[in-house]
Scaffold this active site. Structure first.
Site, PDB file in Angstrom:
ATOM      1  NE  ARG A 171      -4.667 -26.062   6.339  1.00  0.00           N
ATOM      2  CZ  ARG A 171      -3.383 -25.820   6.571  1.00  0.00           C
ATOM      3  NH1 ARG A 171      -2.812 -24.753   6.051  1.00  0.00           N
ATOM      4  NH2 ARG A 171      -2.672 -26.638   7.318  1.00  0.00           N
ATOM      5  CD  GLU A 234      -4.363 -39.701 -12.622  1.00  0.00           C
ATOM      6  OE1 GLU A 234      -4.902 -38.996 -11.757  1.00  0.00           O
ATOM      7  OE2 GLU A 234      -3.952 -39.240 -13.713  1.00  0.00           O
ATOM      8  NE  ARG A 260      14.674 -59.158 -40.518  1.00  0.00           N
ATOM      9  CZ  ARG A 260      14.507 -58.644 -41.739  1.00  0.00           C
ATOM     10  NH1 ARG A 260      13.446 -58.984 -42.459  1.00  0.00           N
ATOM     11  NH2 ARG A 260      15.383 -57.801 -42.241  1.00  0.00           N
ATOM     12  CG  ASN A 358       9.457 -41.292 -14.010  1.00  0.00           C
ATOM     13  OD1 ASN A 358       8.402 -41.927 -13.917  1.00  0.00           O
ATOM     14  ND2 ASN A 358      10.182 -41.269 -15.108  1.00  0.00           N
TER      15      ASN A 358
END
Ligand SMILES: Cc1cc2nc3c(=O)[nH]c(=O)nc-3n(C[C@H](O)[C@H](O)[C@H](O)COP(=O)(O)OP(=O)(O)OC[C@H]3O[C@@H](n4cnc5c(N)ncnc54)[C@H](O)[C@@H]3O)c2cc1C
Length: 371
Positions: A171, A234, A260, A358
């Site tokens: 707060r 975000e 390849r 995470n």
């Protein structure tokens, strides 16, 4: 520059045009310079101005980040070029016209670089532990404390800073915009990192820095709520970077596997490699579809705190798997600085740490599940 081998679904004409214009911008202004900026440890200011002039700094759609990374950019590039995306939402939401003129408009034009400073040496995941203090003194706040790991911290013209204006706990926090050139405010040395090299990261120090009270964002004591509210965008931004990085690495791995050769056939003909690529594609697609769906709900004004946390972890785990397999499929070349997947492999590691780890995402989910 590689073209997308597996291109995402068409999102309509307007987004197609936006996608094309970003692609063209990346090919001209970014891809040829990435190595130079990675070595320099930062992006040039002129890039912000060019991106602002091209109208790319005010666009909230995931397609801008998707195209930036698909065209040869990186999550580090997005972190450095779009730092305003985490620095200005609180200012915009608080809606003070003077602050919008001084910070939001110039940031969207690429004329001023913004940063967001929440993390401190002793307060990362646990934002309520922030110690940087702002004491009111007449028309000013006197700020003392330190921040760390701040993206664009070296170049920022203004820093949206979490400070303690009240007592202990969440707060007592507020947001204050602190401008470069403020006496007592300094940025430390460039922090050396595993990845995101073209994105400068710095420690910031405040020693009796006098900041006008007019730079307070919203109300005193509202800082924690403001920070948590804007963590959602975000987290979605980082989730988009994660699946876009996965897509780019998948495409690079497919291209490599098709050319390849070993043991008389192409890598792409070998069941083990084909299945790796199939699994990489599955995880990337699932992440993209889920993140885009949550981003759409967020844009429509829904409360998606839980889903944004799920989206971030889904995309981060997909990205982690895909960058690792992309390096593996490239063999020795995947370990070489000259291969693009090597950079994505290093850059991807931060995506599960920044903007909430995470583990913290799982805490957010568990809390919203009522556990
Ligand atoms: C390259 C980079 C750029 C960054 N940019 C910015 C920026 O621009 N602005 C900014 O403010 N910050 C920025 N950060 C900081 C970033 O947000 C923090 O590093 C992140 O939030 C984690 O905080 P921490 O490093 O203090 O780790 P800590 O909080 O100390 O966590 C350490 C470990 O403990 C785990 N942990 C913590 N709490 C719990 C729990 N309750 N349950 C289970 N596990 C837990 C974490 O998941 C983590 O694995 C940046 C960091 C980096 C590396």
């Amino acid at each position: 520059m590689a073209e997308a081998v597996s291109s995402p679904a068409d999102l309509g004409e307007e987004l197609r045009l936006l996608r094309a214009s970003v692609r063209e911008f990346v090919a001209r202004e970014i891809a040829p310079h990435m190595d130079e900026w990675e070595r320099a440890g930062e992006l040039p200011r002129a890039l912000h101005e060019k991106a602002g002039a091209a109208g790319l700094l005010g666009v909230g759609y995931p397609v801008v980040v998707e195209e930036m990374i698909q065209g040869g950019g990186s999550s580090g590039l997005c972190a450095g070029l779009f730092t305003h995306g985490i620095a200005i939402p609180h200012i915009l939401a608080a809606g003070a016209p003077d602050q919008i003129e001084r910070f939001v408009r110039p940031a969207l034009a690429g004329a001023r670089i913004g940063a967001l400073a929440v993390t401190e040496p002793d307060a990362g995941s646990d934002v309520a532990r922030i110690k940087t203090r702002a004491a009111r003194d007449g028309d000013h706040y006197v700020v003392n404390g330190a921040k760390t790991y701040i993206t664009s911290g070296l170049r920022a013209d203004f820093v949206t800073t979490a400070v303690r204006t009240g007592g202990e706990g969440h707060r007592g926090l507020s947001l204050l915009v602190i401008e470069k050139g403020t006496r007592g405010f300094s940025a430390g040395k460039r922090l050396e990192k595993m990845g995101w090299w073209c994105s400068d990261t710095a420690e910031l120090a405040f020693a009796d820095a006098r900041v006008p009270a007019a730079n307070l964002v919203g109300a005193e004591g509202a800082g924690f709520r403001q920070i948590m509210q804007h963590f959602v965008s975000e987290r979605l931004f980082l989730a988009v970077q994660a699946y876009a990085t996965a897509q780019r690495c998948l495409d690079l791995a497919i291209r490599w596997a098709k050319t390849r050769e070993a043991f008389d056939s192409r890598l792409a003909d070998k069941p083990v490699i084909r299945h790796k690529l199939a699994e990489m594609a599955r995880q990337t697609d699932v992440a993209r579809e889920y993140v885009r769906a949550v981003a759409g709900r967020f844009a429509a004004g829904e409360d998606v705190g839980r889903e944004a946390a799920m989206a971030k972890n889904t995309a981060v785990y997909a990205c982690r798997f895909v960058v690792d397999e992309a390096v593996q499929i490239h063999g020795g070349m995947g370990f070489m600085r000259e291969s693009e997947v090597e950079r994505h492999y290093r850059d991807a590691r931060i995506l599960g740490i920044g903007g909430g780890t995470n583990e913290i995402m799982n805490e957010v989910i568990a809390e919203r599940m009522g556990l």
